[in-house]
Design a protein around this motif. Structure first.
Motif, PDB file in Angstrom:
ATOM      1  N   ASP A   1     -45.244 -41.965 -14.340  1.00  0.00           N
ATOM      2  CA  ASP A   1     -44.401 -40.791 -14.110  1.00  0.00           C
ATOM      3  C   ASP A   1     -45.049 -39.535 -14.675  1.00  0.00           C
ATOM      4  O   ASP A   1     -44.832 -38.439 -14.171  1.00  0.00           O
ATOM      5  CB  ASP A   1     -43.030 -41.026 -14.762  1.00  0.00           C
ATOM      6  N   ASP A   2     -45.859 -39.716 -15.713  1.00  0.00           N
ATOM      7  CA  ASP A   2     -46.476 -38.593 -16.417  1.00  0.00           C
ATOM      8  C   ASP A   2     -47.993 -38.736 -16.412  1.00  0.00           C
ATOM      9  O   ASP A   2     -48.576 -39.123 -17.388  1.00  0.00           O
ATOM     10  CB  ASP A   2     -45.936 -38.553 -17.854  1.00  0.00           C
TER      11      ASP A   2
ATOM     12  N   HIS B   1     -39.242 -40.474 -11.371  1.00  0.00           N
ATOM     13  CA  HIS B   1     -38.185 -41.376 -11.837  1.00  0.00           C
ATOM     14  C   HIS B   1     -36.790 -40.888 -11.436  1.00  0.00           C
ATOM     15  O   HIS B   1     -36.583 -39.722 -11.104  1.00  0.00           O
ATOM     16  CB  HIS B   1     -38.253 -41.526 -13.357  1.00  0.00           C
TER      17      HIS B   1
ATOM     18  N   HIS C   1     -38.876 -43.753 -20.815  1.00  0.00           N
ATOM     19  CA  HIS C   1     -40.255 -44.226 -20.783  1.00  0.00           C
ATOM     20  C   HIS C   1     -41.273 -43.095 -20.968  1.00  0.00           C
ATOM     21  O   HIS C   1     -42.474 -43.329 -20.839  1.00  0.00           O
ATOM     22  CB  HIS C   1     -40.519 -44.950 -19.463  1.00  0.00           C
ATOM     23  N   TYR C   2     -40.797 -41.907 -21.273  1.00  0.00           N
ATOM     24  CA  TYR C   2     -41.678 -40.756 -21.478  1.00  0.00           C
ATOM     25  C   TYR C   2     -42.639 -41.001 -22.635  1.00  0.00           C
ATOM     26  O   TYR C   2     -42.222 -41.349 -23.739  1.00  0.00           O
ATOM     27  CB  TYR C   2     -40.827 -39.513 -21.747  1.00  0.00           C
TER      28      TYR C   2
ATOM     29  N   ASP D   1     -44.267 -46.659 -19.199  1.00  0.00           N
ATOM     30  CA  ASP D   1     -44.294 -45.731 -18.065  1.00  0.00           C
ATOM     31  C   ASP D   1     -45.256 -46.291 -17.009  1.00  0.00           C
ATOM     32  O   ASP D   1     -46.388 -45.843 -16.862  1.00  0.00           O
ATOM     33  CB  ASP D   1     -44.728 -44.336 -18.526  1.00  0.00           C
TER      34      ASP D   1
END
Length: 315
Positions: free
Chosen positions: A93-94, A161, A230-231, A236
């Motif tokens: 996601d990141d 997400h 989940h950051y 993640d």
């Protein structure tokens, strides 16, 4: 809705090795992204897609291509997402999701160009310890690698997400509409896959690569689904993303880029009045969560709601 390419890009990028600056995973991601830009038929930004630079003893590299526009004399739009990770983490996601979305939009713009060229900027060094320093990829690009004026920046971060609040999982937040009156765009109902909540950038701060554009009074839009559990965590991973939502965000971003390409954006900077869109969005998306409370009134009402959202809703 075809999500194969989105999923493939995320899985390729979001490995257990991560993409932390200075690691083998970082180098592999850099090469993969340059190949993807070339494979889409984009033009290099200069002589090559890879624009290396050094800062504080670290070797970094922005990876940038251009989807040419039909009117090349016009200042381009920058569509940006960072590709490095915060430590040796998968970073699905990141920010692999945002990279995948930017690549999808680039493919559409190559097939059907917008009036303005679109610089597909995959920035390095967004994560600590480079965040908001001269080594941050977007800041370095703006001051040392930029090849002319920028019409507007559209920046993506944390867009893979579901929002972790029941009933608004499909929401995406957009800041920066206030940066120009022509960016105050009503996006209610434009997509069946995602809903949009406008919010002032000052409520959340410069969380990503839009910082340098705002600081230099360039119009910008920043899209994010916010932080989740989940950051910056080893969890993640690609299996936790919502690829249908990502496809919807890609459609939304393409629509925004095309609208912005046709807009004059003559200012004044931060002269856009987004209050009506913010209030309508809060009522539409958060009405049930507010438990039938009275309608929000004016900027003070939005201020109070944002405080509640960041606390009670966990956004």
């Amino acid at each position: 809705m075809n999500t194969h390419a989105l999923r493939h890009d995320v899985i390729t990028l979001a490995t257990a090795a991560g993409r932390m600056v200075g690691t083998a995973g970082h180098e592999q991601a850099r090469g993969y992204l340059a190949e993807r830009l070339a494979g889409l038929g984009l033009d290099p930004y200069g002589e090559r897609f890879e624009l290396p630079y050094a800062a504080s003893g670290a070797r970094l590299c922005n990876v940038i291509g251009v989807a040419p526009g039909t009117q090349p004399e016009l200042a381009p739009i920058v569509l940006a997402a960072h590709y490095d990770t915060c430590g040796p983490l998968p970073g699905a996601d990141d920010n692999a999701a945002a990279i995948a979305i930017a690549l999808r939009v680039a493919e559409q713009l190559r097939a059907e160009p917008a009036p303005r060229g679109v610089v597909i900027a995959l920035f390095d060094g967004e994560e600590p310890p480079h965040y908001l320093s001269p080594a941050m990829g977007s800041i370095h690009w703006y001051h040392h690698q930029r090849r002319g004026p920028v019409h507007c920046a559209v920046v993506l971060d944390l867009v893979g997400h579901d929002v972790p609040v029941p009933g608004i999982e499909d929401l995406v937040f957009v800041t920066g509409m206030e940066s120009d009156p022509e960016l105050v765009i009503d996006l209610a109902g434009v997509s069946d896959s995602v809903r949009v909540q406008p919010v002032l950038n000052r409520y959340v701060g410069d969380l990503s690569d839009h910082h340098v554009f705002r600081a230099h009074e360039r119009p910008f839009l920043f899209l994010s689904c916010g932080r989740w559990q989940h950051y910056h965590m080893p969890t993640d991973t690609p299996d936790r993303l919502n690829y249908a939502k990502m496809a919807g965000i890609a459609e939304l971003v393409e629509l925004l880029v095309r609208r912005v390409s046709a807009a004059q954006l003559s200012g004044p900077f931060e002269g856009g009045d987004t209050l009506a869109l913010e209030l309508a969005g809060v009522e539409r998306h958060f009405g049930k969560l507010l438990g039938g409370a009275a309608k929000l009134v004016g900027r003070r009402g939005v201020d109070a709601f944002v405080k509640l959202a960041m606390g009670g809703f966990g956004l």
